[in-house]
Design a protein around this motif. Structure first.
Motif, mmCIF file in Angstrom:
data_model
loop_
_atom_site.group_PDB
_atom_site.id
_atom_site.type_symbol
_atom_site.label_atom_id
_atom_site.label_comp_id
_atom_site.label_asym_id
_atom_site.label_seq_id
_atom_site.Cartn_x
_atom_site.Cartn_y
_atom_site.Cartn_z
ATOM 1 N N MET A 120 52.196 -15.873 34.315
ATOM 2 C CA MET A 120 52.118 -15.533 32.895
ATOM 3 C C MET A 120 53.489 -15.093 32.403
ATOM 4 S SD MET A 120 49.624 -12.774 31.020
ATOM 5 C CE MET A 120 49.717 -12.490 29.264
ATOM 6 N N LEU A 121 53.951 -15.679 31.282
ATOM 7 C CA LEU A 121 55.261 -15.334 30.754
ATOM 8 C C LEU A 121 55.227 -13.960 30.105
ATOM 9 C CD1 LEU A 121 56.266 -18.725 29.081
ATOM 10 C CD2 LEU A 121 57.146 -17.750 31.210
ATOM 11 N N PRO A 122 56.343 -13.208 30.189
ATOM 12 C CA PRO A 122 56.390 -11.909 29.519
ATOM 13 C C PRO A 122 56.381 -12.072 28.011
ATOM 14 C CG PRO A 122 58.541 -12.502 30.389
ATOM 15 C CD PRO A 122 57.568 -13.511 30.917
ATOM 16 N N ARG A 123 55.932 -11.034 27.303
ATOM 17 C CA ARG A 123 55.937 -11.057 25.850
ATOM 18 C C ARG A 123 57.373 -11.099 25.348
ATOM 19 N NH1 ARG A 123 52.069 -9.043 22.661
ATOM 20 N NH2 ARG A 123 53.605 -7.753 21.569
ATOM 21 N N PRO A 124 57.618 -11.767 24.185
ATOM 22 C CA PRO A 124 58.982 -11.837 23.664
ATOM 23 C C PRO A 124 59.629 -10.484 23.456
ATOM 24 C CG PRO A 124 57.563 -13.400 22.522
ATOM 25 C CD PRO A 124 56.674 -12.555 23.399
ATOM 26 N N ASP A 125 58.852 -9.504 22.984
ATOM 27 C CA ASP A 125 59.451 -8.195 22.740
ATOM 28 C C ASP A 125 59.861 -7.524 24.042
ATOM 29 O OD1 ASP A 125 56.882 -7.886 23.598
ATOM 30 O OD2 ASP A 125 56.272 -6.479 22.041
ATOM 31 N N ALA A 126 59.135 -7.827 25.143
ATOM 32 C CA ALA A 126 59.508 -7.263 26.437
ATOM 33 C C ALA A 126 60.791 -7.890 26.963
ATOM 34 C CB ALA A 126 58.372 -7.463 27.435
ATOM 35 N N MET A 127 61.001 -9.181 26.663
ATOM 36 C CA MET A 127 62.182 -9.888 27.162
ATOM 37 C C MET A 127 63.463 -9.385 26.512
ATOM 38 S SD MET A 127 60.648 -13.764 27.309
ATOM 39 C CE MET A 127 62.149 -14.458 27.993
ATOM 40 N N VAL A 128 63.398 -8.865 25.299
ATOM 41 C CA VAL A 128 64.604 -8.401 24.593
ATOM 42 C C VAL A 128 64.616 -6.889 24.443
ATOM 43 C CG1 VAL A 128 64.868 -10.565 23.352
ATOM 44 C CG2 VAL A 128 63.514 -8.729 22.338
ATOM 45 N N SER A 129 63.776 -6.212 25.185
ATOM 46 C CA SER A 129 63.740 -4.751 25.103
ATOM 47 C C SER A 129 65.123 -4.180 25.402
ATOM 48 C CB SER A 129 62.723 -4.204 26.098
ATOM 49 O OG SER A 129 62.712 -2.806 26.068
ATOM 50 N N GLY A 130 65.587 -3.309 24.553
ATOM 51 C CA GLY A 130 66.902 -2.713 24.727
ATOM 52 C C GLY A 130 68.021 -3.486 24.064
#
Length: 323
Positions: free
Chosen positions: A1-11
């Motif tokens: 399962m791919l990570p959520r977009p907001d999790a991928m750019v966190s920070g």
């Protein structure tokens, strides 16, 4: 399962903007797919980056020393060619499969599963013919350009030679039915050279484009043997489809016929299904909508020198519009 977009750019300093753009782009894509239902099952498409690699390997196989950089001696040359072709044909097979996936969405009849393999085999069989044509093209450039010091210089560095190499490969694939792959190959050359040759155009041997930037050769153009074009020549159609009656001739024979031994100088524009007769010379910046008999010479009126008051008035007008 791919990570959520907001999790991928966190920070990320623009995390909020990225999340908003991702959401908005999702909405736009979804709306487009609703309008174009035939694309809903599309999972892949021919890739320009992969096809650029394909051309590099084919060029290396066709010209191992000059374009492939091979330095292993004649005894090992066939091994090098086999390696380059192995990589080229593997890439081509995948890109053809991607194109067939696309067209399958538009067809109710299933394609044969081995269709990409068949096209690869037919293309491989045509490589000797492609090499022969390219040799004749390079020889024509050497004869036609007194600035050339060798055929090797032409093959390696002339934009016209690069564009024609792409065209000869793309034309073969277009004839086999791989129209998207072929069009991508022609646009790769266009991006590098400014020479736009439709892969469906028919071009005879010993073809030379000198300088080349801005040359346009349309889809239904027919060019004979030993034809030379200079920069900014357009072999085009008279009007886009939809703005003029579209009978069979205007749809399938929209572009000029250039017979053998014709020279067309810089900036000439030839539009529609007109014929430029054998052995003719078309001067720079000529605009043509009609047939030209064989062995004609067409030029624009000579420039008129200005003297006296006319010269002074023109000089003053030019000076008044300086930035």
């Amino acid at each position: 399962m791919l990570p959520r977009p907001d999790a991928m750019v966190s920070g990320h300093p623009f995390a909020g903007e990225i999340a908003d753009a991702v959401s908005a782009l999702n909405t736009v894509r979804s709306a487009w797919r609703e309008r174009r239902a035939e694309h809903r099952g599309l999972s892949r498409f021919p890739a320009p980056t992969e096809l650029a690699r394909f051309v590099e390997h084919v060029a290396a196989a066709l010209f191992p020393t000059r374009l492939g950089g091979f330095r292993g001696g004649i005894a090992r040359e066939d091994d090098f060619v086999a390696e380059q072709l192995g990589q080229a044909l593997a890439i081509l097979r995948e890109q053809l499969a991607a194109e067939f996936d696309y067209w399958q969405l538009h067809s109710t009849t299933p394609f044969e599963s081995d269709q990409p393999d068949l096209l690869v085999r037919l293309f491989a069989a045509a490589l000797p013919e492609i090499r022969t044509l390219l040799d004749e093209d390079v020889d024509a450039a050497f004869v036609g350009d007194p600035a050339a010091r060798s055929v090797d210089e032409i093959l390696i560095s002339y934009p016209g030679a690069l564009a024609i190499l792409h065209y000869r490969i793309a034309h073969q694939l277009h004839g086999l039915g791989a129209v998207i792959v072929a069009r991508i190959l022609s646009e790769l050359a266009n991006a590098r050279t400014g020479i736009d040759i439709h892969p469906a155009a028919t071009i005879g041997p010993s073809f030379f484009i000198d300088h080349g930037t801005g040359v346009v050769i349309g889809e239904t153009t027919i060019i004979g043997r030993n034809v030379r074009l200079y920069q900014h020549v357009t072999l085009g159609a008279r009007s886009p489809l939809g703005l003029a009656p579209a009978g069979p001739r205007s749809r399938y024979a929209r572009h000029p016929i250039i017979e053998d031994d014709v020279i067309i100088y810089a900036g000439a524009t030839i539009l529609g299904r007109v014929t430029i007769g054998r052995g003719s010379t078309i001067g720079g910046n000529v605009w043509l909508l009609d047939d030209v008999p064989p062995h004609s010479v067409l030029v624009q009126p000579a420039a008129v020198p200005l003297h006296g008051d006319a010269q002074n008035n023109m000089t003053a007008r030019l000076a008044a519009h300086r930035d």
